[in-house]
Design an enzyme around this catalytic site. Structure first.
Site, PDB file in Angstrom:
ATOM      1  N   ILE A 184       0.952  -1.325  -0.027  1.00 12.49           N
ATOM      2  CA  ILE A 184      -0.133  -0.120   0.163  1.00 12.49           C
ATOM      3  C   ILE A 184       0.804   1.241   0.276  1.00 12.49           C
ATOM      4  O   ILE A 184       1.571   1.481   1.296  1.00 12.49           O
ATOM      5  CB  ILE A 184      -0.763   0.032   1.811  1.00 12.49           C
ATOM      6  N   GLU A 185       0.353   1.931  -0.873  1.00 12.41           N
ATOM      7  CA  GLU A 185       1.856   2.400  -0.842  1.00 12.41           C
ATOM      8  C   GLU A 185       1.162   4.813  -0.698  1.00 12.41           C
ATOM      9  O   GLU A 185       1.473   5.411  -1.618  1.00 12.41           O
ATOM     10  CB  GLU A 185       3.054   3.342  -2.197  1.00 12.41           C
TER      11      GLU A 185
END
Ligand SMILES: *[C@@H]1O[C@H](CO)[C@@H](O)[C@H](O)[C@H]1NC(C)=O
Ligand SMILES: *[C@@H]1O[C@H](CO)[C@@H](O)[C@H](O)[C@H]1NC(C)=O
Ligand SMILES: *[C@@H]1O[C@H](CO)[C@@H](O)[C@H](O)[C@H]1NC(C)=O
Ligand SMILES: *[C@@H]1O[C@H](CO)[C@@H](O)[C@H](O)[C@H]1NC(C)=O
Length: 371
Positions: A132-133
């Site tokens: 998850i960036e």
């Protein structure tokens, strides 16, 4: 019962039997490997982790499998890769990504996790890498949802697939890099390991807008010191190194070799590495030979770079990592007692049968375990 009724009943029974057998046949996955054993998930814990991101294709066949412990599959599902990795005692893990706004809701979060566990089971996978960036504000609903997502995913995987591994990808520093203000401490506690993406370290350039190394050694080290200061165990951290570099067009190249780059803002910073293009090590090794400068070693950043002129006459500066810069970082893995090392990504070396390429490729793999 009349004979007719009995026959009818028997026929119905048979139908039900056939139907349930078909349904069962569809849900029970058939092992695609040559032996059933290879579909069994890996349970052993290895002392030193070599964590490889694979983005698809068949170059995994040329990996140095005596090192690889985990392959995170970011390409299409490849059953042959799963069977092969298992034959080498290596884990194969899914990619997990989801818009955080969707999983603030508990039911949605549970649904997502249930789907991932069942996908992992049906593909005989050994865990999941959560990537998850997204930008998250501290203490926001997304911040808490993300922490809960990692905890609940780990619980579900460990329960449903004994020995499975749940990892989480973090930026080079926990200091709200790229506005990713996550609860790093709680996330680290609740999963098996953090893959620290020690690259794209120029994503927010606050000083001069100039081309710099993708992952300077001192800056990289500083990121680990910050994680360790939070009391995150060193054994929870896997160092990620880049097998790619950045090709920047220079607005001008000073006498001292400083390349000014166009201003491309990113998440609050006026300049960023988005002014350049990411290039694989295989491309870089071909380009360096017909460059203007040849390979230059920058003592301060402990990274190599070179300058070249393109067909239009535009000057470029390319910063990258090679066995020398990777060795320097691999040394930190040992001295800080980290869990291991890995790279983005395994596919981008030159795996052709050209002898020069073969040598360069072997050296990149070997640099992971130090000099
Ligand atoms: C649940 O997730 C879906 C997407 O899978 C999304 O469209 C929906 O808005 C989410 N519901 C809530 C309450 O967040
Ligand atoms: C190089 O370009 C930058 C940005 O356009 C400019 O500020 C700087 O003065 C230039 N330097 C030289 C030596 O021309
Ligand atoms: C680049 O140059 C070096 C040194 O001259 C040589 O050994 C190597 O084969 C060349 N590499 C390629 C890809 O042409
Ligand atoms: C693969 O890695 C092992 C362990 O580090 C090393 O001994 C071996 O030489 C490597 N193989 C190649 C082809 O470089």
């Amino acid at each position: 019962f009349s004979l007719f009724e009995l026959l009818l009943l028997a026929e119905m029974l048979l139908f039900v039997l056939v139907l349930s057998a078909t349904v069962l046949g569809c849900t029970t996955q058939v092992c695609p490997c040559e032996s059933q054993e290879l579909c069994q998930q890996i349970r052993d814990e290895r002392d030193f982790e070599v964590f490889v991101f694979d983005v698809g294709g068949k170059t995994w066949k040329s990996y140095n499998w005596s090192m690889v412990t985990t392959v995170a599959t970011f390409g299409k599902y490849d059953a042959e890769l799963m069977c092969y990795a298992h034959s080498k005692g290596a884990r194969v893990v899914l990619k997990g990504d989801v818009p955080l706004s969707d999983i603030v809701d508990q039911d949605n979060r549970t649904t997502w996790i249930t789907e991932k566990v069942s996908l992992a089971k049906s593909q005989f996978m050994d865990g999941i890498n959560i990537d998850i960036e997204q930008a998250v504000e501290a203490d926001s609903p997304q911040y808490h949802a993300l922490t809960a997502l990692v905890r609940e995913t780990t619980e579900a995987f460990h329960r449903e697939i004994p020995g499975s591994q749940v990892s989480f990808d973090v930026a080079w520093s926990p200091n709200c890099i790229d506005k990713r203000c996550y609860n790093y401490v709680a996330i680290a506690e609740s999963c098996d390991l953090l893959f620290v993406m020690s690259y794209d370290e120029q994503s927010q350039i606050m000083g001069d807008c100039i081309a710099m190394a993708n992952a300077p050694v001192a800056q990289t080290l500083n990121g680990y010191l910050q994680y360790l200061e939070l009391k995150i165990e060193p054994r929870k951290l896997v160092m990620g190194v880049p097998w790619y570099g950045y090709d920047y067009p220079c607005l001008n190249l000073s006498q001292e070799g400083v390349c000014s780059i166009p201003k491309v803002p990113f998440r609050g910073a006026p300049c960023s590495d988005a002014a350049g293009k990411q290039k694989p090590y295989s491309w870089i090794m071909k380009k360096v030979n017909d460059s203007m400068s040849g390979r230059i070693w920058d003592e301060q950043q402990q990274a190599p770079y070179f300058n070249y002129k393109d067909q239009t006459g535009q000057i470029h500066q390319v910063w990258y990592d090679d066995p020398d810069s990777i060795c320097a970082k691999a040394g930190l893995v040992k001295s800080k007692g980290l869990r291991g090392i890995g790279m983005w990504n395994g596919n981008i070396l030159d795996y052709s049968d050209d002898p020069v390429a073969q040598q360069q490729t072997a050296m990149m793999w070997n640099a992971l375990v130090g000099c």
